[in-house]
Design an enzyme around this catalytic site. Structure first.
Site, mmCIF file in Angstrom:
data_model
loop_
_atom_site.group_PDB
_atom_site.id
_atom_site.type_symbol
_atom_site.label_atom_id
_atom_site.label_comp_id
_atom_site.label_asym_id
_atom_site.label_seq_id
_atom_site.Cartn_x
_atom_site.Cartn_y
_atom_site.Cartn_z
ATOM 1 N N GLY A 13 0.834 -1.211 0.000
ATOM 2 C CA GLY A 13 0.000 0.000 0.000
ATOM 3 C C GLY A 13 0.859 1.248 0.000
ATOM 4 O O GLY A 13 0.565 2.234 0.665
ATOM 5 N N ALA A 14 1.938 1.188 -0.805
ATOM 6 C CA ALA A 14 2.948 2.263 -0.764
ATOM 7 C C ALA A 14 2.646 3.416 -1.701
ATOM 8 O O ALA A 14 3.388 4.395 -1.741
ATOM 9 C CB ALA A 14 4.329 1.686 -1.082
ATOM 10 N N ARG A 16 0.470 5.810 -1.709
ATOM 11 C CA ARG A 16 0.142 7.147 -1.183
ATOM 12 C C ARG A 16 0.132 7.106 0.350
ATOM 13 O O ARG A 16 0.367 6.056 0.956
ATOM 14 C CB ARG A 16 -1.211 7.599 -1.713
ATOM 15 N N VAL A 65 -3.084 -7.364 -1.903
ATOM 16 C CA VAL A 65 -2.611 -8.099 -0.724
ATOM 17 C C VAL A 65 -3.577 -9.206 -0.299
ATOM 18 O O VAL A 65 -3.198 -10.101 0.456
ATOM 19 C CB VAL A 65 -2.317 -7.165 0.486
ATOM 20 N N ASN A 91 1.453 -2.243 5.285
ATOM 21 C CA ASN A 91 0.787 -0.954 5.514
ATOM 22 C C ASN A 91 -0.586 -0.871 4.843
ATOM 23 O O ASN A 91 -1.432 -0.102 5.295
ATOM 24 C CB ASN A 91 1.708 0.160 4.995
ATOM 25 N N TYR A 156 -12.982 -2.466 11.306
ATOM 26 C CA TYR A 156 -11.610 -1.930 11.264
ATOM 27 C C TYR A 156 -10.875 -2.205 12.582
ATOM 28 O O TYR A 156 -9.732 -2.662 12.590
ATOM 29 C CB TYR A 156 -11.692 -0.422 10.989
ATOM 30 N N ALA A 158 -11.500 -4.483 14.806
ATOM 31 C CA ALA A 158 -11.243 -5.928 14.940
ATOM 32 C C ALA A 158 -10.046 -6.335 14.074
ATOM 33 O O ALA A 158 -9.192 -7.118 14.495
ATOM 34 C CB ALA A 158 -12.488 -6.718 14.548
HETATM 35 P P1 NAD Z 1 -4.494 5.397 2.218
HETATM 36 O O1 NAD Z 1 -5.880 4.990 1.879
HETATM 37 O O2 NAD Z 1 -4.067 6.798 1.967
HETATM 38 O O3 NAD Z 1 -3.467 4.423 1.471
HETATM 39 C C1 NAD Z 1 -3.642 3.038 1.511
HETATM 40 C C2 NAD Z 1 -2.871 2.417 0.355
HETATM 41 O O4 NAD Z 1 -3.123 1.003 0.396
HETATM 42 C C3 NAD Z 1 -3.335 2.922 -1.002
HETATM 43 O O5 NAD Z 1 -2.217 3.210 -1.810
HETATM 44 C C4 NAD Z 1 -4.140 1.745 -1.561
HETATM 45 O O6 NAD Z 1 -4.110 1.643 -2.980
HETATM 46 C C5 NAD Z 1 -3.436 0.560 -0.903
HETATM 47 N N1 NAD Z 1 -4.304 -0.618 -0.846
HETATM 48 C C6 NAD Z 1 -5.596 -0.667 -0.424
HETATM 49 N N2 NAD Z 1 -6.068 -1.901 -0.586
HETATM 50 C C7 NAD Z 1 -5.074 -2.652 -1.112
HETATM 51 C C8 NAD Z 1 -4.977 -4.004 -1.520
HETATM 52 N N3 NAD Z 1 -6.024 -4.830 -1.436
HETATM 53 N N4 NAD Z 1 -3.799 -4.447 -2.025
HETATM 54 C C9 NAD Z 1 -2.743 -3.614 -2.137
HETATM 55 N N5 NAD Z 1 -2.783 -2.314 -1.768
HETATM 56 C C10 NAD Z 1 -3.936 -1.843 -1.277
HETATM 57 O O7 NAD Z 1 -4.292 4.997 3.755
HETATM 58 P P2 NAD Z 1 -3.357 5.643 4.879
HETATM 59 O O8 NAD Z 1 -4.165 6.627 5.628
HETATM 60 O O9 NAD Z 1 -2.035 6.029 4.331
HETATM 61 O O10 NAD Z 1 -3.187 4.374 5.856
HETATM 62 C C11 NAD Z 1 -2.121 3.461 5.732
HETATM 63 C C12 NAD Z 1 -2.218 2.454 6.874
HETATM 64 O O11 NAD Z 1 -2.192 3.138 8.129
HETATM 65 C C13 NAD Z 1 -3.505 1.635 6.864
HETATM 66 O O12 NAD Z 1 -3.243 0.328 7.297
HETATM 67 C C14 NAD Z 1 -4.363 2.355 7.866
HETATM 68 O O13 NAD Z 1 -5.344 1.525 8.428
HETATM 69 C C15 NAD Z 1 -3.330 2.783 8.889
HETATM 70 N N6 NAD Z 1 -3.741 3.915 9.721
HETATM 71 C C16 NAD Z 1 -4.068 5.119 9.153
HETATM 72 C C17 NAD Z 1 -4.431 6.180 9.966
HETATM 73 C C18 NAD Z 1 -4.781 7.525 9.384
HETATM 74 O O14 NAD Z 1 -5.261 8.400 10.140
HETATM 75 N N7 NAD Z 1 -4.579 7.774 8.107
HETATM 76 C C19 NAD Z 1 -4.497 6.009 11.353
HETATM 77 C C20 NAD Z 1 -4.149 4.781 11.903
HETATM 78 C C21 NAD Z 1 -3.776 3.730 11.067
#
Ligand code: NAD
Length: 248
Positions: A13-14, A16, A65, A91, A156, A158
């Site tokens: 998930g790199a 963005r 993934v 990620n 989420y 869970a």
């Molecule tokens: P985001 O939505 O900006 O980016 C997620 C990335 O994962 C995207 O590039 C997307 O294309 C990719 N992705 C989604 N489903 C996929 C799949 N099936 N296979 C491969 N890639 C996939 O999310 P973010 O805010 O950068 O969050 C990243 C991580 O951090 C996540 O696990 C999220 O739950 C966690 N997180 C985020 C926050 C927040 O406030 N943003 C807080 C706590 C935890």
């Protein structure tokens, strides 16, 4: 600074957000980078170009993934093309929010499939590689909502609680092979996604923190890079909150 020169890392998930910040931080630390994201994702292709332009060995890996078999093949492809594998950062994650009594089955399945099964698929595939080589670092991104629960996020929370339990188990299984497995639990992070969140909601999250600020993606990325380094060699099975004290 982290002593990661020449290591090979894959970040799921790199394309963005937090994943892109982790990829950039590891690239700055002179790692070779496998940028893994969904097939057809344009942002991840752009990131590979950006990293390549500043001299990073970067490989685009188009993979969902959720695909169990693809995980092993993707890691083999990375090993072959980048000449090894030292670091896995899981990620990729999604949300499908709604109160439990209104949540459709599809929202539960979608979130668990990406956030928990996706992490299992890649931890499992990396475990075989890291066990055989007697070294490796795994960091799984969870969330403070996996520790405290959150209204509207039964799926989420869970999944992220599951990631923490998975991380501790992997740490137990891989410790004797000198593999560190940890989790980072961010609070609210100001990613592109946050631009769509109403200001009142962001303000509420900011007020929950004791530092009075919300994280930027780089705040999470630096902790991940630290955990991937020998600076953190005696840390495993740990969950590190990066939340400005949002959940103490
Ligand atoms: P985001 O939505 O900006 O980016 C997620 C990335 O994962 C995207 O590039 C997307 O294309 C990719 N992705 C989604 N489903 C996929 C799949 N099936 N296979 C491969 N890639 C996939 O999310 P973010 O805010 O950068 O969050 C990243 C991580 O951090 C996540 O696990 C999220 O739950 C966690 N997180 C985020 C926050 C927040 O406030 N943003 C807080 C706590 C935890």
């Amino acid at each position: 600074m982290y002593g990661l020169e020449g290591k090979v890392a894959v970040v799921t998930g790199a394309g963005r957000g937090i994943g892109a910040a982790i990829a950039r931080e590891l690239a700055q630390a002179k790692c070779a980078l496998a940028v893994l994201d969904r097939p057809g994702d344009e942002a991840s292709a752009q990131l590979v170009q950006e990293l390549g332009a500043v001299g990073t060995k970067a490989l685009l890996v188009a993979a969902d993934v959720r695909d169990f078999a693809r995980a092993e093949a993707a890691l083999a492809e990375i090993h072959e093309t980048l000449g090894g594998l030292d670091i896995l950062v899981c990620n990729a994650g999604i949300t499908r929010d709604g109160a439990s009594w209104k949540m459709p089955e599809a929202a539960w399945d979608a979130v668990l499939d990406v956030n928990l099964k996706g992490v299992f698929n890649y931890n499992r595939a990396a475990a075989a590689v890291f066990k055989a080589q007697g070294s490796g670092k795994i960091v799984n991104i969870s969330s403070i909502n996996g520790l405290r629960g959150k209204f509207g996020q039964v799926n989420y929370a869970a999944s992220k609680g599951g990631v923490i339990a998975l991380t501790k188990t992997m740490a137990r299984e891989l410790g004797k092979f000198s593999v560190n497995v940890n989790s980072v639990a961010p609070g609210m992070v100001l990613t592109e996604m946050a631009e769509e969140i109403p200001e009142a909601f962001l303000e509420k999250a900011r007020a929950e923190t004791v530092l009075g600020r919300l994280a930027e993606p780089v705040d999470v990325a630096r902790v991940v890079a630290f955990l991937c380094s020998e600076l953190a060699r005696h840390i495993t099975g740990e969950v590190i909150r990066v939340d400005g004290g949002q959940y103490i």
